[in-house]
Design a protein around this motif. Sequence first.
Motif, PDB file in Angstrom:
ATOM      1  N   ILE A 112       0.844  -1.199   0.000  1.00  0.00           N
ATOM      2  CA  ILE A 112       0.000   0.000   0.000  1.00  0.00           C
ATOM      3  C   ILE A 112       0.879   1.249   0.000  1.00  0.00           C
ATOM      4  CG2 ILE A 112      -1.634   1.354   1.379  1.00  0.00           C
ATOM      5  CD1 ILE A 112      -2.889  -1.346   2.255  1.00  0.00           C
ATOM      6  N   TRP A 116       1.141   4.133  -2.883  1.00  0.00           N
ATOM      7  CA  TRP A 116       0.906   5.529  -2.511  1.00  0.00           C
ATOM      8  C   TRP A 116       2.022   6.423  -3.038  1.00  0.00           C
ATOM      9  CZ3 TRP A 116       3.418   8.366   1.671  1.00  0.00           C
ATOM     10  CH2 TRP A 116       2.813   9.582   1.965  1.00  0.00           C
ATOM     11  N   GLU A 128      -3.955   7.966   3.911  1.00  0.00           N
ATOM     12  CA  GLU A 128      -3.309   6.694   3.590  1.00  0.00           C
ATOM     13  C   GLU A 128      -3.117   5.863   4.854  1.00  0.00           C
ATOM     14  OE1 GLU A 128      -1.993   4.097   0.592  1.00  0.00           O
ATOM     15  OE2 GLU A 128      -3.117   5.945   0.542  1.00  0.00           O
ATOM     16  N   ILE A 132      -4.524   2.103   5.573  1.00  0.00           N
ATOM     17  CA  ILE A 132      -3.703   0.971   6.030  1.00  0.00           C
ATOM     18  C   ILE A 132      -4.313   0.359   7.292  1.00  0.00           C
ATOM     19  CG2 ILE A 132      -1.465   0.346   7.041  1.00  0.00           C
ATOM     20  CD1 ILE A 132      -0.222   2.424   5.076  1.00  0.00           C
TER      21      ILE A 132
END
Length: 144
Positions: A112, A116, A128, A132
């Motif tokens: 992830i 990003w 973000e 997560i």
Amino acid sequence: MTQKRKTQTKDKIYTALLTLLKKYDIQHISILELCQTAKINRTTFYNHYGSQYDVLEEMAASYINHTALAAKKAIDSNPNFDAVITALLPDTLSDEQKHSISLLVQYGTVGIIENWIKNNCSPSYSQETKLILFAAGNACNFTK
């Protein structure tokens, strides 16, 4: 060009790009503007990179590598990291299932973050982080 000078030039370019990214999206940053901010000429820039996207990609790769090494060091120094995650999972799961979910949470987080960075750090880091935590929480809770 010596390695020291090459490193100094790249540092100037990195710093300039970070400065400009605080004001503009990457697609609105020209090579000329990047070179002016870095106080280098365009030839010097093109000796190292083909575009501003190449600089950003190299910066992101460097960040990911440093982050991965730091994470590996932290995990290696705390062999119970996996145990921390698996302890959050229900007892109805087998040890193999718990370990698989733990790996998904750990490595999925790295994926992830990598995505990003590749997307020019969009959405914001706080959004973000929430993503997560949401994904990790759901990975841990989907079996309950």
